[in-house]
Design an enzyme around this catalytic site. Structure first.
Site, mmCIF file in Angstrom:
data_model
loop_
_atom_site.group_PDB
_atom_site.id
_atom_site.type_symbol
_atom_site.label_atom_id
_atom_site.label_comp_id
_atom_site.label_asym_id
_atom_site.label_seq_id
_atom_site.Cartn_x
_atom_site.Cartn_y
_atom_site.Cartn_z
ATOM 1 N N ASN A 1 0.829 -1.201 0.000
ATOM 2 C CA ASN A 1 0.000 0.000 0.000
ATOM 3 C C ASN A 1 0.872 1.262 0.000
ATOM 4 O O ASN A 1 2.084 1.206 0.211
ATOM 5 C CB ASN A 1 -0.928 -0.022 1.211
ATOM 6 C CG ASN A 1 -2.242 0.675 0.950
ATOM 7 O OD1 ASN A 1 -2.312 1.616 0.180
ATOM 8 N ND2 ASN A 1 -3.286 0.210 1.610
ATOM 9 N N HIS B 1 21.297 1.071 15.276
ATOM 10 C CA HIS B 1 22.592 1.481 15.824
ATOM 11 C C HIS B 1 22.791 0.855 17.195
ATOM 12 O O HIS B 1 21.834 0.677 17.943
ATOM 13 C CB HIS B 1 22.662 3.014 15.978
ATOM 14 C CG HIS B 1 22.659 3.735 14.671
ATOM 15 N ND1 HIS B 1 23.815 4.006 13.987
ATOM 16 C CD2 HIS B 1 21.648 4.236 13.928
ATOM 17 C CE1 HIS B 1 23.505 4.656 12.873
ATOM 18 N NE2 HIS B 1 22.187 4.806 12.816
ATOM 19 N N ALA C 1 -1.712 -1.312 8.948
ATOM 20 C CA ALA C 1 -1.266 0.059 8.711
ATOM 21 C C ALA C 1 -0.336 0.545 9.818
ATOM 22 O O ALA C 1 -0.527 0.232 10.994
ATOM 23 C CB ALA C 1 -2.480 0.989 8.624
ATOM 24 N N ALA D 1 -2.483 -3.180 13.211
ATOM 25 C CA ALA D 1 -2.102 -1.796 12.918
ATOM 26 C C ALA D 1 -1.404 -1.150 14.110
ATOM 27 O O ALA D 1 -1.803 -1.331 15.254
ATOM 28 C CB ALA D 1 -3.341 -0.990 12.547
ATOM 29 N N ARG E 1 3.149 -8.371 20.676
ATOM 30 C CA ARG E 1 3.045 -9.616 21.445
ATOM 31 C C ARG E 1 1.987 -10.506 20.816
ATOM 32 O O ARG E 1 0.994 -10.011 20.265
ATOM 33 C CB ARG E 1 2.637 -9.334 22.893
ATOM 34 C CG ARG E 1 3.613 -8.465 23.648
ATOM 35 C CD ARG E 1 4.790 -9.290 24.136
ATOM 36 N NE ARG E 1 5.645 -8.473 24.976
ATOM 37 C CZ ARG E 1 6.927 -8.270 24.752
ATOM 38 N NH1 ARG E 1 7.514 -8.797 23.706
ATOM 39 N NH2 ARG E 1 7.638 -7.518 25.565
#
Length: 168
Positions: A67, A97, A124, A142, A162
């Site tokens: 998308n 990092h 999303a 999402a 989770r």
């Protein structure tokens, strides 16, 4: 070597991948072909306008849908299986990092590949961090932040993501 000539390959890549290929003027059926022509391993798939690719270090399986506003930061390889659906604004990154000293907390760059199995649905605004494998048939809800591997055929949600339940 001049500074401009050393920047030239990156500029050309950025213009091709993230301006021309991402343009709404490029028909959706042509995007996967253009990405493949650039050297990425992309099967017949649907890639919306406005998708950002860091490089050709991406493999996208047949029937997948990406998308708009998705971002693939490809310092390392990203492998997307077949029939994977991405909601709007998904970020998949292969770089981070190490924690540095107090003068600069963003220490040395680390890179790890990301693998997303066949049939997954990534909701999303999900963030998938380096080194993660998402098993086949998994849904990531999402807004989730995926920091660790996800089992196959499961539903994951939250920050950090989770496991909420098994999917049949």
């Amino acid at each position: 070597m001049s500074r401009l000539s050393s920047l030239w390959p990156g500029l050309v890549r950025n213009v091709y991948l993230n301006r021309i290929l991402a343009s709404s003027l490029v028909p959706m059926p042509a995007r996967w072909r253009l990405l493949r022509a650039y050297g990425a391993s992309v099967e017949k798939s649907r890639i919306s306008p406005g998708v950002w690719f860091g490089s050709r270090r991406i493999a996208i399986g047949r029937g997948s849908y990406i998308n708009t506003r998705c971002m693939f930061s490809t310092h390392g390889q990203i492998s997307v299986g077949e029939n994977v659906y991405f909601g709007m604004g998904v970020l998949v990154t292969t770089a981070s990092h190490e924690v540095g000293p107090s003068q600069q907390r963003a220490g040395a760059l680390t890179v790890a590949p990301v693998r997303i199995g066949d049939g997954c649905w990534i909701g999303a605004n999900v963030t998938v961090l380096p080194g993660v494998t998402i098993g086949p048939g998994t849904i990531v809800a999402a807004g989730a932040v995926v920091t660790a591997d996800c089992e196959a055929n499961s539903l994951y949600a939250g920050v950090p993501a989770r496991k909420k339940r098994d999917l049949s």
